[in-house]
Design a protein around this motif. Structure first.
Motif, PDB file in Angstrom:
ATOM      1  N   LEU A 157     -25.080 -29.618  16.849  1.00 43.06           N
ATOM      2  CA  LEU A 157     -24.476 -28.338  17.202  1.00 43.06           C
ATOM      3  C   LEU A 157     -25.431 -27.492  18.037  1.00 43.06           C
ATOM      4  N   VAL A 158     -24.871 -26.853  19.046  1.00 44.88           N
ATOM      5  CA  VAL A 158     -25.630 -25.906  19.866  1.00 44.88           C
ATOM      6  C   VAL A 158     -25.892 -24.665  18.987  1.00 44.88           C
ATOM      7  N   SER A 159     -26.946 -23.905  19.290  1.00 45.91           N
ATOM      8  CA  SER A 159     -27.333 -22.816  18.369  1.00 45.91           C
ATOM      9  C   SER A 159     -26.253 -21.740  18.227  1.00 45.91           C
ATOM     10  N   ASP A 160     -26.201 -21.174  17.013  1.00 43.64           N
ATOM     11  CA  ASP A 160     -25.218 -20.128  16.722  1.00 43.64           C
ATOM     12  C   ASP A 160     -25.337 -18.987  17.735  1.00 43.64           C
ATOM     13  N   GLU A 161     -26.579 -18.613  18.046  1.00 41.81           N
ATOM     14  CA  GLU A 161     -26.814 -17.475  18.928  1.00 41.81           C
ATOM     15  C   GLU A 161     -26.131 -17.683  20.289  1.00 41.81           C
ATOM     16  N   ILE A 162     -26.333 -18.880  20.854  1.00 44.52           N
ATOM     17  CA  ILE A 162     -25.741 -19.163  22.166  1.00 44.52           C
ATOM     18  C   ILE A 162     -24.221 -19.113  22.086  1.00 44.52           C
ATOM     19  N   MET A 163     -23.666 -19.743  21.028  1.00 41.82           N
ATOM     20  CA  MET A 163     -22.215 -19.815  20.921  1.00 41.82           C
ATOM     21  C   MET A 163     -21.595 -18.438  20.685  1.00 41.82           C
ATOM     22  N   VAL A 164     -22.241 -17.639  19.823  1.00 44.81           N
ATOM     23  CA  VAL A 164     -21.716 -16.302  19.526  1.00 44.81           C
ATOM     24  C   VAL A 164     -21.699 -15.459  20.804  1.00 44.81           C
ATOM     25  N   ASN A 165     -22.786 -15.531  21.580  1.00 40.84           N
ATOM     26  CA  ASN A 165     -22.838 -14.739  22.817  1.00 40.84           C
ATOM     27  C   ASN A 165     -21.783 -15.189  23.822  1.00 40.84           C
ATOM     28  N   MET A 166     -21.532 -16.490  23.843  1.00 41.41           N
ATOM     29  CA  MET A 166     -20.533 -17.026  24.767  1.00 41.41           C
ATOM     30  C   MET A 166     -19.150 -16.455  24.430  1.00 41.41           C
ATOM     31  N   ILE A 167     -18.809 -16.478  23.144  1.00 36.44           N
ATOM     32  CA  ILE A 167     -17.498 -15.988  22.704  1.00 36.44           C
ATOM     33  C   ILE A 167     -17.402 -14.470  22.915  1.00 36.44           C
ATOM     34  N   LYS A 168     -18.486 -13.773  22.559  1.00 39.11           N
ATOM     35  CA  LYS A 168     -18.498 -12.315  22.681  1.00 39.11           C
ATOM     36  C   LYS A 168     -18.242 -11.931  24.144  1.00 39.11           C
ATOM     37  N   HIS A 169     -18.928 -12.624  25.036  1.00 37.33           N
ATOM     38  CA  HIS A 169     -18.788 -12.332  26.459  1.00 37.33           C
ATOM     39  C   HIS A 169     -17.328 -12.504  26.901  1.00 37.33           C
TER      40      HIS A 169
ATOM     41  N   GLY B  86     -12.892 -24.707  18.396  1.00 34.55           N
ATOM     42  CA  GLY B  86     -14.289 -25.162  18.396  1.00 34.55           C
ATOM     43  C   GLY B  86     -15.238 -24.062  17.936  1.00 34.55           C
ATOM     44  N   PHE B  87     -14.719 -22.924  17.620  1.00 34.03           N
ATOM     45  CA  PHE B  87     -15.509 -21.778  17.152  1.00 34.03           C
ATOM     46  C   PHE B  87     -14.667 -21.017  16.138  1.00 34.03           C
ATOM     47  N   PRO B  88     -15.206 -20.585  15.005  1.00 33.70           N
ATOM     48  CA  PRO B  88     -16.554 -20.795  14.501  1.00 33.70           C
ATOM     49  C   PRO B  88     -16.713 -22.193  13.896  1.00 33.70           C
ATOM     50  N   ARG B  89     -17.880 -22.770  14.106  1.00 38.82           N
ATOM     51  CA  ARG B  89     -18.170 -24.103  13.589  1.00 38.82           C
ATOM     52  C   ARG B  89     -19.142 -24.044  12.416  1.00 38.82           C
ATOM     53  N   THR B  90     -19.688 -22.850  12.144  1.00 37.65           N
ATOM     54  CA  THR B  90     -20.561 -22.675  10.983  1.00 37.65           C
ATOM     55  C   THR B  90     -20.159 -21.356  10.310  1.00 37.65           C
ATOM     56  N   VAL B  91     -20.561 -21.217   9.033  1.00 35.55           N
ATOM     57  CA  VAL B  91     -20.226 -19.969   8.332  1.00 35.55           C
ATOM     58  C   VAL B  91     -20.893 -18.786   9.031  1.00 35.55           C
ATOM     59  N   ALA B  92     -22.128 -18.999   9.536  1.00 37.06           N
ATOM     60  CA  ALA B  92     -22.819 -17.906  10.250  1.00 37.06           C
ATOM     61  C   ALA B  92     -21.976 -17.457  11.452  1.00 37.06           C
ATOM     62  N   GLN B  93     -21.375 -18.403  12.175  1.00 37.91           N
ATOM     63  CA  GLN B  93     -20.534 -18.043  13.327  1.00 37.91           C
ATOM     64  C   GLN B  93     -19.290 -17.285  12.862  1.00 37.91           C
ATOM     65  N   ALA B  94     -18.739 -17.700  11.708  1.00 30.85           N
ATOM     66  CA  ALA B  94     -17.533 -17.022  11.187  1.00 30.85           C
ATOM     67  C   ALA B  94     -17.857 -15.573  10.839  1.00 30.85           C
ATOM     68  N   GLU B  95     -19.039 -15.375  10.236  1.00 35.01           N
ATOM     69  CA  GLU B  95     -19.429 -14.007   9.873  1.00 35.01           C
ATOM     70  C   GLU B  95     -19.634 -13.154  11.125  1.00 35.01           C
ATOM     71  N   ARG B  96     -20.266 -13.770  12.139  1.00 34.53           N
ATOM     72  CA  ARG B  96     -20.523 -13.023  13.371  1.00 34.53           C
ATOM     73  C   ARG B  96     -19.199 -12.678  14.082  1.00 34.53           C
ATOM     74  N   LEU B  97     -18.228 -13.580  13.962  1.00 36.84           N
ATOM     75  CA  LEU B  97     -16.924 -13.293  14.571  1.00 36.84           C
ATOM     76  C   LEU B  97     -16.293 -12.073  13.898  1.00 36.84           C
ATOM     77  N   ASP B  98     -16.356 -12.036  12.570  1.00 41.35           N
ATOM     78  CA  ASP B  98     -15.813 -10.870  11.856  1.00 41.35           C
ATOM     79  C   ASP B  98     -16.499  -9.591  12.320  1.00 41.35           C
TER      80      ASP B  98
END
Ligand SMILES: Nc1ncnc2c1ncn2[C@@H]1O[C@H](COP(=O)(O)OP(=O)(O)O)[C@@H](O)[C@H]1O
Length: 280
Positions: free
Chosen positions: A103-115, A131-143
């Motif tokens: 998996l690519v890092s959460d930080e990169i993926m979160v910024n991509m979606i946010k953008h 394909g997102f969120p793929r980790t619980v950390a990504q799910a929390e960041r999405l919220d």
């Protein structure tokens, strides 16, 4: 004392009037008679995620949802592959990880979606994340991305299928990179060998669509993305669908979820009306 009670009663009446108007508005929207939609609920938008292991059929179903609700379809795998084909630094790093099934890092993926959510005008009506969120950390960041906009996710749909069925789906898969359209050498062959039906452009086989990488992708999916299912089960928006069915059936199951949701909003509106003693 009495004037205070009168004031309270007036305030309550005002609140009830507002609630009544809101319920009527919601009912009109559900029935498509508010003039804002030609087909009920079709252009109301939606905010949802679609999950499932590689080959479950996310890329087949998500574009249909995009068309139905006129929302953006953000497929993180496609976004990363675009970076790979543009030969950016991110693409170079991501290719290594993708080819190893990691998996690519959460930080990169979160910024991509946010953008995308902030800048892509197609997303103003809502979105389907694939394909997102793929980790619980990504799910929390999405919220936390959605809450400042007073938005919540409405559905987290999981396409469920046994790993054993995925090997043949994945190893025979062919992709048209520009559109994301996918074919299968045996189950859904293109009209002309290795050419996209719509544009005639060449089809490719993804470099991670081989039996070895698939094994790793599946184990990453179960380890890292499995807990995301639990996350959405706890929030109450998770629904599972049997993804071993043919695509048309899977689509019907999806529509069933959207329609169930509509009837439950209607039932809730009815309950509210009757609690307030306003049921006609
Ligand atoms: N949200 C994400 N977090 C981390 N890595 C991701 C994410 N989305 C995609 N990737 C990377 O891109 C690869 C391909 O993604 P995708 O096309 O969605 O594949 P799949 O067919 O396995 O669902 C993944 O195996 C992973 O390496």
């Amino acid at each position: 004392m009495a004037p205070i009670i009168d004031q309270l009663v007036d305030k309550l009446k005002g609140t009830v009037d507002k609630l009544e108007a809101r319920v009527a508005e919601l009912e009109a929207r559900l029935e498509g008679r508010d003039g804002t939609s030609s087909s009920p609920a079709s252009d109301d938008g939606v905010r949802m995620i679609i999950m499932g292991p590689p080959g479950a059929g996310k890329g087949t179903q998500a574009p249909r949802i995009k068309d139905k609700y006129r929302v953006c379809h953000l497929a993180t795998g496609d976004m990363l592959r675009e970076q790979v084909s543009k030969k950016t630094e991110l693409g170079r790093q991501a290719k290594k990880i993708m080819d190893q099934g990691g998996l690519v890092s959460d930080e990169i993926m979160v910024n991509m979606i946010k953008h995308e959510l902030e800048n892509n005008t197609e997303c103003k009506n809502g979105f389907i994340l694939d394909g997102f969120p793929r980790t619980v950390a990504q799910a929390e960041r999405l919220d936390s991305m959605l809450s400042p906009r007073s938005q919540t996710l409405q559905h987290a749909v999981e396409l469920q299928i046994d790993d054993g069925l995925l090997v043949s789906r994945i190893t025979g898969r062919l992709i048209h990179p520009a559109s994301g359209r996918s074919y299968h050498k045996i189950f859904n062959p293109p009209k002309e060998e290795m050419k996209d039906d719509v544009t005639g452009e060449p089809l490719i086989q993804r470099s991670d669509d081989n039996a070895d990488t698939l094994k790793k992708r599946l184990s990453t999916y179960h380890d890292q993305t499995g807990p995301v299912v639990g996350y959405y089960q706890r929030t109450g928006i998770w629904r599972g669908i049997d993804a071993s069915q043919e695509p048309g059936q899977v689509w019907k199951s999806l529509l069933g979820i959207f329609n169930d949701d509509k009837s439950s909003v209607s039932a809730q509106a009815g309950n509210l009306m009757s609690k307030l003693g306003l049921q006609k």
